[in-house]
Design a protein around this motif. Sequence first.
Motif, PDB file in Angstrom:
ATOM      1  N   UNK A 127     -42.960  72.195   2.895  1.00  0.00           N
ATOM      2  CA  UNK A 127     -44.670  71.878   2.903  1.00  0.00           C
ATOM      3  C   UNK A 127     -44.755  70.831   3.839  1.00  0.00           C
ATOM      4  N   UNK A 128     -44.591  69.937   4.459  1.00  0.00           N
ATOM      5  CA  UNK A 128     -45.512  69.017   4.541  1.00  0.00           C
ATOM      6  C   UNK A 128     -45.279  69.272   6.436  1.00  0.00           C
ATOM      7  N   UNK A 129     -44.503  70.254   6.124  1.00  0.00           N
ATOM      8  CA  UNK A 129     -44.634  70.342   8.021  1.00  0.00           C
ATOM      9  C   UNK A 129     -45.433  71.851   7.983  1.00  0.00           C
ATOM     10  N   UNK A 130     -45.635  72.383   6.754  1.00  0.00           N
ATOM     11  CA  UNK A 130     -46.554  73.732   6.786  1.00  0.00           C
ATOM     12  C   UNK A 130     -48.221  72.893   7.147  1.00  0.00           C
ATOM     13  N   UNK A 131     -48.386  71.659   6.019  1.00  0.00           N
ATOM     14  CA  UNK A 131     -49.590  70.616   6.141  1.00  0.00           C
ATOM     15  C   UNK A 131     -50.095  69.587   7.691  1.00  0.00           C
ATOM     16  N   UNK A 132     -48.465  69.650   7.993  1.00  0.00           N
ATOM     17  CA  UNK A 132     -48.661  68.781   9.485  1.00  0.00           C
ATOM     18  C   UNK A 132     -48.994  70.276  10.649  1.00  0.00           C
ATOM     19  N   UNK A 133     -48.647  71.171  10.466  1.00  0.00           N
ATOM     20  CA  UNK A 133     -48.332  72.246  11.872  1.00  0.00           C
ATOM     21  C   UNK A 133     -49.635  73.653  11.728  1.00  0.00           C
ATOM     22  N   UNK A 134     -49.288  73.523  10.793  1.00  0.00           N
ATOM     23  CA  UNK A 134     -51.032  74.693  10.682  1.00  0.00           C
ATOM     24  C   UNK A 134     -52.543  74.427  10.593  1.00  0.00           C
ATOM     25  N   UNK A 135     -52.777  75.142  10.989  1.00  0.00           N
ATOM     26  CA  UNK A 135     -54.429  75.059  11.604  1.00  0.00           C
ATOM     27  C   UNK A 135     -54.626  75.555   9.370  1.00  0.00           C
ATOM     28  N   UNK A 136     -55.928  74.760   9.999  1.00  0.00           N
ATOM     29  CA  UNK A 136     -56.973  74.554   8.941  1.00  0.00           C
ATOM     30  C   UNK A 136     -57.651  76.029   8.348  1.00  0.00           C
ATOM     31  N   UNK A 137     -57.805  77.527   9.327  1.00  0.00           N
ATOM     32  CA  UNK A 137     -57.876  78.422   8.901  1.00  0.00           C
ATOM     33  C   UNK A 137     -56.505  79.432   9.205  1.00  0.00           C
ATOM     34  N   UNK A 138     -55.323  78.636   8.918  1.00  0.00           N
ATOM     35  CA  UNK A 138     -53.902  79.389   8.496  1.00  0.00           C
ATOM     36  C   UNK A 138     -53.281  78.947   7.366  1.00  0.00           C
ATOM     37  N   UNK A 139     -54.576  77.415   6.867  1.00  0.00           N
ATOM     38  CA  UNK A 139     -53.795  77.273   5.217  1.00  0.00           C
ATOM     39  C   UNK A 139     -54.644  77.962   4.570  1.00  0.00           C
ATOM     40  N   UNK A 140     -56.369  78.210   4.773  1.00  0.00           N
ATOM     41  CA  UNK A 140     -57.369  78.102   3.893  1.00  0.00           C
ATOM     42  C   UNK A 140     -57.434  77.843   2.493  1.00  0.00           C
ATOM     43  N   UNK A 141     -57.352  78.435   1.681  1.00  0.00           N
ATOM     44  CA  UNK A 141     -57.461  78.337   0.504  1.00  0.00           C
ATOM     45  C   UNK A 141     -56.270  78.063  -0.431  1.00  0.00           C
ATOM     46  N   UNK A 142     -55.237  77.971   0.123  1.00  0.00           N
ATOM     47  CA  UNK A 142     -53.601  77.785  -0.215  1.00  0.00           C
ATOM     48  C   UNK A 142     -53.061  76.642  -0.532  1.00  0.00           C
ATOM     49  N   UNK A 143     -54.462  75.726   0.040  1.00  0.00           N
ATOM     50  CA  UNK A 143     -53.820  73.797   0.819  1.00  0.00           C
ATOM     51  C   UNK A 143     -54.150  73.540  -0.785  1.00  0.00           C
ATOM     52  N   UNK A 144     -54.434  73.858  -1.654  1.00  0.00           N
ATOM     53  CA  UNK A 144     -55.030  72.959  -3.073  1.00  0.00           C
ATOM     54  C   UNK A 144     -52.826  73.692  -4.302  1.00  0.00           C
ATOM     55  N   UNK A 145     -53.223  74.590  -3.580  1.00  0.00           N
ATOM     56  CA  UNK A 145     -51.380  74.872  -4.141  1.00  0.00           C
ATOM     57  C   UNK A 145     -49.876  74.637  -3.432  1.00  0.00           C
ATOM     58  N   UNK A 146     -50.290  74.381  -1.993  1.00  0.00           N
ATOM     59  CA  UNK A 146     -48.642  74.072  -1.147  1.00  0.00           C
ATOM     60  C   UNK A 146     -48.951  72.323  -1.882  1.00  0.00           C
ATOM     61  N   UNK A 147     -49.965  71.522  -1.864  1.00  0.00           N
ATOM     62  CA  UNK A 147     -49.855  70.197  -2.253  1.00  0.00           C
ATOM     63  C   UNK A 147     -49.838  69.799  -3.905  1.00  0.00           C
ATOM     64  N   UNK A 148     -50.283  71.040  -4.803  1.00  0.00           N
ATOM     65  CA  UNK A 148     -49.936  70.977  -5.810  1.00  0.00           C
ATOM     66  C   UNK A 148     -48.203  70.869  -6.012  1.00  0.00           C
ATOM     67  N   UNK A 149     -47.588  72.154  -5.158  1.00  0.00           N
ATOM     68  CA  UNK A 149     -45.925  72.590  -5.467  1.00  0.00           C
ATOM     69  C   UNK A 149     -45.734  70.961  -4.582  1.00  0.00           C
ATOM     70  N   UNK A 150     -45.876  70.573  -3.270  1.00  0.00           N
ATOM     71  CA  UNK A 150     -45.327  69.057  -3.012  1.00  0.00           C
ATOM     72  C   UNK A 150     -45.065  67.770  -3.950  1.00  0.00           C
ATOM     73  N   UNK A 151     -46.323  67.965  -4.875  1.00  0.00           N
ATOM     74  CA  UNK A 151     -46.320  66.702  -5.643  1.00  0.00           C
ATOM     75  C   UNK A 151     -45.246  66.994  -6.507  1.00  0.00           C
ATOM     76  N   UNK A 152     -45.495  67.858  -6.854  1.00  0.00           N
ATOM     77  CA  UNK A 152     -44.423  68.446  -7.959  1.00  0.00           C
ATOM     78  C   UNK A 152     -42.981  68.184  -7.287  1.00  0.00           C
ATOM     79  N   UNK A 153     -42.365  68.577  -6.156  1.00  0.00           N
ATOM     80  CA  UNK A 153     -41.529  68.499  -6.028  1.00  0.00           C
ATOM     81  C   UNK A 153     -40.984  66.994  -5.107  1.00  0.00           C
ATOM     82  N   UNK A 154     -41.994  66.013  -4.948  1.00  0.00           N
ATOM     83  CA  UNK A 154     -41.350  64.834  -4.631  1.00  0.00           C
ATOM     84  C   UNK A 154     -41.022  64.080  -6.467  1.00  0.00           C
TER      85      UNK A 154
END
Length: 254
Positions: A108-135
């Motif tokens: 997930x950290x790699x996705x946030x660092x390498x993908x463009x804003x357009x590629x992530x789109x509305x999935x940003x909030x969900x990515x951070x949620x899963x990342x937060x629970x993981x760590x």
Amino acid sequence: MEATCCMFADEEYDKSALEFMQIPGILKRKRHLGGRLLPNEIFAERKIKHWKSKRQQLYKTEEGSFNGLDGNSLKRVVVVHPLWELIYLWNGFSQLTPNTLEFMKQTIEASLATLTKEEIGSDLSQLYLLLGVSVRELGDYDLADMYLRQSIWSEDASSEDRWVIPHGLYEMAALCCFQLMQTNDIKKKEKLYKEAQEWIQKSERHLAHRHNHHHGQQQHESVTSDNTGDSDWDSRLHVRCQLLIEKLEDFLIK
């Protein structure tokens, strides 16, 4: 759905895309026959709709042209692994091994660092949620706090995954409980206890607002089934909030 997720693990994107494209028709026939879709079926239907919409935006698909999914487009539009999302919604992150959680974190950290804003789109909030629970499950509470807050701040009003925000609010309350167990400082315990209560109240208010909004929509629609599938996740989250309140009371007694 499970077979498709396994294909993702093998990176057989073409086969996965073909399977995904068959699902809407199967579910449509089930509806026409009077069947009620299960939460996981509604989840799959909505994911495919979301991915097709992202494909159309990324590839600037013209109206009337192909707007389905193939292997190449699937690689670009699936930012959040559907199996990870389901594991979270079924409250399964605590059962994952440290190696699996670390792999999810790095991915997930790699996705946030390498993908463009357009590629992530509305999935940003969900990515951070899963990342937060993981760590958090890995024991890094400060980093979890940062990621979970970012999830809440990143809410996209256009996203159909509106379940993310109340879950993010709940996870902030759960994080306070994790921190409560790590301190013997009375003042810090009282502060964390109060913060946890406030996060739970925010989550419950968000759920109540969504329920009232959905009920109002149903009164103006001919379809009486839950088209989003969120009611099941919301009910489960409400139970989790109540259990967390009971856990907090245990902390207060001690």
